[in-house]
Every structure is written in structure tokens, then in C-alpha cells.
Design an enzyme around this catalytic site. Structure first.
Site, short mmCIF file in Angstrom:
data_model
loop_
_atom_site.label_atom_id
_atom_site.label_comp_id
_atom_site.label_asym_id
_atom_site.label_seq_id
_atom_site.Cartn_x
_atom_site.Cartn_y
_atom_site.Cartn_z
N TRP B 323 0.96 -1.16 -0.09
CA TRP B 323 0.10 0.03 -0.01
C TRP B 323 0.78 1.39 -0.09
CZ3 TRP B 323 -0.20 4.06 3.48
CH2 TRP B 323 -1.14 4.88 3.33
N HIS B 324 1.99 1.27 0.71
CA HIS B 324 2.84 2.50 0.64
C HIS B 324 3.55 2.86 -0.43
CE1 HIS B 324 2.26 1.59 5.23
NE2 HIS B 324 2.87 3.01 5.01
N GLY B 325 3.73 1.78 -1.31
CA GLY B 325 4.42 2.29 -2.57
C GLY B 325 4.75 0.95 -3.32
#
Lengths: 310, 468
Positions: B323-325
Site C-alpha cells: 500500500w505504501h508504494g
């Protein structure tokens, strides 16, 4: 929002604004007092030193680290001060030149490198270190306002000009970096064996330089040049532009263009890029753009012969 | 528009005055909606269409799920919502990542694949508002929340500018009812908000940005640095990201409070944790609770046996990392946390105390520190280099670089940590602190912070979490 809430909220905002404004001024003037006593260090001391000596010296040199490390004013005929500093360009130099005394005969030497002269994106941001004197000099204020958009915070909170410099101020106040009475603005580079070895290795495999076909003088750079020319002409100063030596100046079109541009603008200009080409030694250099102390002493003598004794 | 920009300094007071002049909350919502869209459009107006698309899909889905009489009908509309939102996220955030990974995989078996990547810009905040809007439809599907019919309220909920681009991810159950009812201006909330905004600014532009200068210099070229430098840079990064993101959250929560909204706490002194389990109760709480409620529990949570529980934990953290990257580094970062959480689950099943005592602080910080290497490094190769270099135990003098910057960073970091200690000892939440101070104390605190901001701010970078 009812009236009571509105009143107390406005009161809180007003208190914060008034108290911060007053405290800011106390901090600002205290830092000014402290700063004025500091004459060593690159961030504040050298600027203060320049302001102290600018009215008395005969020769002042301006430019980036290639001025700072390349010109020893003691080798020039006359009392001098080297105001070169890392990453400075024409906006910074022009502003300081405008602070020089009116109608005093002085020789003003400005080092110009093609990298900056022909930089289409040049924005004058190198003036930033002068923010520290934003509220103390009309000239500096005007020049900073010209480069940066209006900053309401800087105009309300004056101490913002000291941002990032406070620790350095205290350090240089209590432990001065050098004795300013024997300092003329020149910072020699003494190269040790490791640095020399790094440079030797660099020369075995030098970085590829891409030379451009066309060079166009930046409008902003030109306007600063025009202004300092007008200032110097009006105030009895001789203005000379120079380009300090490079170890191996591969591109030549930029030198030709600079020569042509400065001739058209009627500047006295000397290109020393290749001054060591015929008789170059690795001992003269720290890297491909910075001279060692040995090289700088030699260059200063050459510069003196060319300019002062002319 | 950044919170620490001059534009915001003009934008927010204008919105604030206009907002509180209006008596009717529906009119206030219109002001909030317009100002939120202006806030977002300041970055790139074209991507407003994505927010509008997501908002309308979920507005309709919410109503349709509620109106459906059958479970199949409800499920159909939930799937439409999930596919639309996750589809956008997949295209804009993950398409190039998977295309590159596919090409790399094919390359390893000798197949040359043409360049499949697209020239796509990652819309700011897409991960945040996608999760926010998904929670709305999932809650309605689960029967935990009633959909709103007021389209302005719903659009405002999705785009509310204090939390639009980097959270906190507020659930509809908390924020939407606040949007739909009348707000009253409370002096206490105003004080709390002002105080938290100032603390947030200090954390972000004084501590995090100063630390970031050193971290960037070291992580730009880790090969040339020794073990002590890399450990120091990673240690600094641990605090850079904490103060960057918690600072952003503080400004967001404080700003919302000035407008009469109460957000949930997003950070609760996470480095004072005795286990990774505790860490995740205190770090980016709005995300970790979202992952728990909508992913971990949806996968079965701990209801289907111990093996499935471990699987679910790992899966949740791996996806949380992604989700972060869109990079394998984030997956590994999630993996490290997932593994630590699973190990703790196993160990705690034998222990009465669900932590490791004082040693737990050290263990937790080391695991978190290790995981930050993967989070910060630009790629797997660089992460491996850094870990290898650290393990070479070359603990000579660390690289200092700009001494002035390092001195300011350390000094400000100590102040920040000292303040966190103060909050911990006082047993108060930062969110409430401003309201407990007398006017004199509040003005004194505000003055001290504003002076620190003036004298020690660093040239501002974007908030780290904007890129997610």
C-alpha cells in the site's frame, strides 16, 4: 461563532502575534549584537569582515570558491580583500559591489565562469546568504526582494534571517575559526597525499565534458553586469572580469563567446582558463577546478602582473 | 498545496473566516467542499476527476447496497465499489510495478518482453482517499453504517482537505456524522488545534527536514560510507519519518479541530513500544486499524486456527507494505513486520505478559530500524548494500558532512524526544494538551515554537507520505 468565543479567540491570536513580534525583535537585535562581534567563519564572519574593511581596501575580489581559493590578496599590489565564497554567483557579488563606498578609487575583480554566465535557468538564488542583513541594509533588502517573491513571514519575524545560523554564530563567537586580523579572505587549500591520489585517479579517467554548440547570456546575469558596470563607472572604480584557471578546459566555444559578449559590453576581461596549460603540474591543483595553495600563489602573481602593474 | 507553504497560510484563514461566518452547517459544508477541491487542484486539477469518480461510485454503491433486499444484490454493489476503487489504484499506482516485475521475470527465463510501462503520474493521496471511501461501502455492506443521502456531505467526507492527501484515514462512522450535524465553535478545541498545528510544524519542518538532509546525503551514495554512518543515517531516518508523518497528522488533526471536527489520534509515541504488536497500535493508527478491520478480519483474522492466523498476519502486512508504494522494498518492509508480529503471536501464546519488558523497547526499535532500511533505500540492491555494509562492523568515526546541519538536527531531535517524554510522563495526549493550558502558557509555548521555527527550519521538502 458567538461573540464571547469570537472575542476570546481574537484575543488569543492577538496575544500570540504581539508577544511573538516582540520576542522576535529581542532575539533579532541580540543576534545582531552578537553577530557584529564575529569576524571569522564563512556564513557570517566573512561578510562582517567585508563590511568592516570595504571602505578602506584598494582591491576587492568577488566570485565563487574559485575566487576564494585562487586569489591571495596579499600577492596583489595594494591592500585587498577576497570576498569569494562557495556557490556564489553574480547576484551575491553585484549586491556586495553596490555596498562599496561611493567615489573611492578601488579595483573590483569579479571571477566569471561560463557555467553561470550561460545558465538559462539562473535565478539569482545565490543571494540567499545575505538574508541575514535583510533588515539592515536597503540595498540588500531591495536586491533580495528582486530575486525572491515577497515573504510576509520574513517581514514580520525578522529573526528568520538568522535561520540555520544561530549555532554557527555562538560557535564562532566563543571559538573563532581563525584570527581575522591576519585574514584577507583567501582560504588556501593544502592538499594531502590521499587527496592527490584521488585526483591522480580522476585524471586517469576524467569525467566526460559535453560542450555545447551555442551559448546565450542569461538576461538576469546581463542585468547584474550592466548594473555593476554603471555603479563602478559612477563611483570611480575599475571593474575587471576574469575567469580563473582550470586544469583542462576542454570546451572553447564558451570562452570565445564570453570574450565576445564582454567585449560588446565594453568590459575589461581576462581569460586565465588555460594559464597553466603550457606548464601544468599536479601540485598546483586540488581537483580539476580548484587550485592548491601552491597554484593559487602562482596565479595570484600572474593576476597581479596582468592587472595591477598594467 | 502544502500545509507548510505560504499559500496555505493565506488559504486557511480565508476558509476559516468564511466557514465560521456561516451559521448553517449545510452552507459550511459547501465552503468545505469547494475549498477542499481548490486545495487538491492546487497540485493538479485534472486528478480531481478521479476523486469525483470514486466519490460518485461509492455514493451510489452505498445507497444501492442499503436498498438491496438480497445478499447477492448487496454483494454486487460492493464488488462494483471495490473494483472501481482498487482498479484506479491498480492502474495509477501499481500498473508499472507489475509490468516491470513481469518483464524482469520473463527476462530471467530468457524471454525479452517489450516495454509495457505507461507514462502515468501517481495522483497525490489516492491511497488514502481510496481506503477512506472503501471503508464506507464495506461498513454499509456489513450493516455497521447507514449510507447518507446528502451528496454534498458525502463529497465533503471524501475530499475534506485536512486529511485528503495523507490521512488520517477517517472512517465514515466518525467523520460523516460530524459533517451532517451542526458544528459549534469551541474555544477549547481552538486552543487544542492551534497548539497541535504548531507542534506539527515544528516536528515536520524543524526536526524531520533537518534530519532528512543528512539521511539524503548518506542514502544517496551508501557504498562510500562505513557502518557507523549507515546506522546513524538509519537512526535519523527512523525519527525523520516519525516526525514527518506524525507532524503532518498533527497539522491535519489541528486544522480539522479549528473547523469543529474531531479526528482520531494517528500516532501515540510509537517508539515507546515493548513489542511490534504494540508498535502497530501506536504507529499510523488509522492505517493499522483499517488493515485490521477490513483486511485481516476479512481474511478470517484469528478465527480459523493458528496457521491461518499467521498467514493472515503475513498477508496483511505484505499488502500493507505494498500500500505504501509499488516496490519490492515496501513488500519486504511489510514482510519484516509481518514476521515479527507472527513470532510475537507465537511467543505470547506461551507468556502471561504480552510484552518483553524493558528489553522489548530495544528489540522493537532494532526491528523497526532494520525495516526502515528497506523503506528508505531506493531499491533492493541498495538495501542489500546497506545491510552488508552495516554488518561489516566498520564502526569508525561516522561521516558528518555539514556540521552545522548535524548539530541542529541532533539538538532539535533531542527537543522533540524530550517533548515526547514530557507527554508520556504527563500521561496526556498531544491532541488534548493545548486545551489544558492557560492562555499565558499557551502563548508562551506558541512563542517558543514560532521562534524555533524561524531560527531552525529547514528548506521544506514534501511530506514523505504524500508519495504513498
Amino acid at each position: 461563532m458567538d461573540k464571547i468565543n469570537l472575542k476570546s479567540t481574537l484575543k488569543l491570536i492577538l496575544y500570540i502575534l504581539v508577544v511573538t513580534y516582540v520576542v522576535d525583535k529581542v532575539i533579532y537585535f541580540s543576534l545582531n549584537m552578537l553577530s557584529d562581534k564575529i569576524l571569522s567563519g564563512q556564513a557570517v564572519g566573512k561578510l562582517n569582515h567585508f563590511i568592516t574593511v570595504k571602505d578602506s581596501v584598494d582591491i576587492v575580489t568577488f566570485g565563487n570558491s574559485r575566487t576564494n581559493h585562487h586569489i591571495n590578496p596579499q600577492k596583489l599590489s595594494g591592500s585587498g580583500f577576497n570576498m569569494g565564497a562557495d556557490a556564489r554567483s553574480i547576484a551575491f557579488c553585484a549586491t556586495l559591489i553596490k555596498l562599496l563606498p561611493e567615489n573611492k578609487e578601488q579595483l573590483v575583480i569579479v571571477n566569471v565562469d561560463s557555467k553561470n554566465v550561460f545558465d538559462p535557468k539562473y535565478s539569482g538564488i545565490d543571494i540567499s546568504p545575505l538574508r541575514i542583513r535583510y533588515h539592515r541594509s536597503k540595498v540588500i533588502k531591495r536586491e533580495i526582494d528582486r530575486v525572491f517573491s515577497f515573504d510576509p513571514i520574513q517581514n514580520f519575524y525578522w529573526s528568520k534571517g538568522y535561520n540555520g545560523k544561530v549555532l554557527g554564530l555562538f560557535k564562532n563567537y566563543f571559538v573563532p575559526k581563525y584570527d581575522h586580523t591576519t585574514y584577507y579572505g583567501y582560504d588556501p587549500i593544502y592538499v594531502n597525499e590521499t587527496q592527490r591520489e584521488i585526483f591522480r585517479n580522476f585524471l586517469k579517467n576524467p569525467k566526460r565534458v559535453e560542450c555545447k554548440e551555442e551559448y546565450v547570456l542569461s538576461d538576469l546575469y546581463k542585468s547584474y553586469l550592466d548594473e555593476i558596470k554603471a555603479f563602478c563607472t559612477k563611483n570611480n572604480k575599475k571593474l575587471v572580469l576574469i575567469t580563473a584557471p582550470f586544469y583542462d578546459d576542454v570546451c572553447k566555444k564558451d570562452n570565445q563567446k564570453m570574450k565576445q559578449v564582454f567585449e560588446e559590453m565594453q568590459f575589461e576581461y581576462y581569460d586565465f582558463s588555460d594559464v597553466f596549460k603550457e606548464n601544468n603540474k599536479i601540485e598546483y591543483w586540488k581537483d580539476d577546478v580548484h587550485l592548491s595553495d601552491e597554484g593559487a600563489q602562482l596565479f595570484s602573481e600572474i593576476l597581479n602582473k596582468t592587472l595591477v602593474k598594467k | 498545496m502544502l500545509f507548510n507553504s505560504l499559500e496555505f497560510l493565506l488559504f486557511f484563514p480565508t476558509v476559516f473566516i468564511l466557514y465560521w461566518i456561516l451559521k448553517n452547517h449545510k452552507q459550511q459544508n459547501i465552503v468545505l467542499l469547494i475549498s477542499s477541491y481548490i486545495f487538491y487542484a492546487w497540485w493538479d486539477w485534472r486528478f480531481l476527476s478521479l476523486i469525483l469518480f470514486s466519490s460518485f461510485v461509492d455514493y451510489v454503491s452505498g445507497l444501492k447496497i442499503e436498498a438491496s433486499n438480497t445478499q447477492t444484490g448487496k454483494k454486487r454493489w460492493l464488488i462494483i465499489s471495490l473494483c472501481s476503487n482498487l482498479g484506479l489504484l491498480a492502474i495509477f499506482k501499481y500498473y508499472n510495478f507489475f509490468a516491470n516485475s513481469f518483464a524482469d521475470l520473463m527476462g530471467t527465463v530468457g524471454w525479452q518482453v517489450n516495454d509495457l510501462t505507461l507514462n502515468i503520474i501517481l495522483p497525490v493521496g489516492i491511497s488514502f482517499y481510496t481506503f477512506q471511501t472503501l471503508s464506507y461501502t464495506i461498513d454499509i455492506y456489513r450493516g455497521q453504517f447507514k449510507p447518507t443521502k446528502d451528496v454534498i456531505s458525502f463529497l465533503t467526507y471524501i475530499s475534506f482537505f485536512p486529511q485528503l492527501v495523507a490521512g488520517p484515514i477517517e472512517r465514515a462512522s466518525n467523520l460523516l456524522p460530524q459533517i451532517e450535524r451542526k458544528r459549534t465553535f469551541k474555544k477549547q478545541w481552538f486552543n487544542e488545534g492551534v497548539f497541535q498545528i504548531l507542534v506539527g510544524l515544528f516536528r515536520k519542518i524543524v526536526i524531520a527536514d533537518n534530519l532528512g538532509t543528512y539521511v539524503d546525503a548518506v542514502y544517496f551514495n551508501p557504498e562510500i560510507h562505513n557502518s557507523s554512518t549507515l546506522v546513524l543515517a538509519t537512526f535519523f531516518y527512523a525519527f525523520q519519518i516519525y516526525y514527518d508523518f506524525s507532524g503532518y497528522s498533527d497539522i491535519a488533526i489541528g486544522t480539522a479541530k479549528l473547523l469543529g471536527f474531531k479526528f482520531h489520534q494517528n500516532f501515540n509515541l510509537p517508539y515507546f513500544s515493548k513489542s511490534i504488536t504494540e508498535f502497530w497500535r501506536k504507529w499510523h493508527m488509522s492505517l493499522s486499524f483499517w488493515l485490521r478491520d477490513y483486511l485481516y478480519i476479512s481474511l478470517g483474522g484469528n478465527r480459523k486456527g493458528i496457521k491461518i492466523t499467521y498467514r493472515n498476519l503475513m498477508l496483511t502486512m505484505l499488502l500493507g507494505g505494498l500500500w505504501h508504494g509499488s516496490s519490492w522494498n515496501f513488500v519486504i518492509w511489510g514482510g519484516i513486520h509481518g514476521l515479527a508480529l507472527s513470532c510475537e503471536k507465537f511467543i505470547f501464546s506461551f507468556k502471561k505478559n504480552k510484552d518483553f519488558g524493558f528489553l522489548g523497547y530495544i528489540y522493537t526499535f532494532i526491528v523497526v530500524l532494520l525495516s526502515w532500511v528497506f523503506f528508505r533505500a531506493p531499491d533492493l540492491g541498495t538495501s542489500a548494500t546497506i545491510i552488508k555494509k552495516i554488518l561489516s562492523f566498520d564502526f569508525l568515526m561516522p561521516f558528518i558532512g555539514d556540521f552545522n546541519n548535524v548539530a541542529i538536527s541532533v539538538l532539535m531531535l533531542l527537543l522533540g524526544i524530550g517533548f515526547d517524554f514530557y507527554i508520556r510522563l504527563k500521561k496526556v495526549h498531544l491532541e488534548d494538551l493545548g486545551g489544558q493550558l492557560s492562555t499565558v502558557k499557551l502563548v508562551t509555548f506558541a512563542t517558543a515554537i514560532i521562534m524555533l521555527l524561524n531560527l531552525f527550519y529547514s528548506t521544506s521538502n514534501n511530506f514523505i507520505y504524500f508519495q504513498f
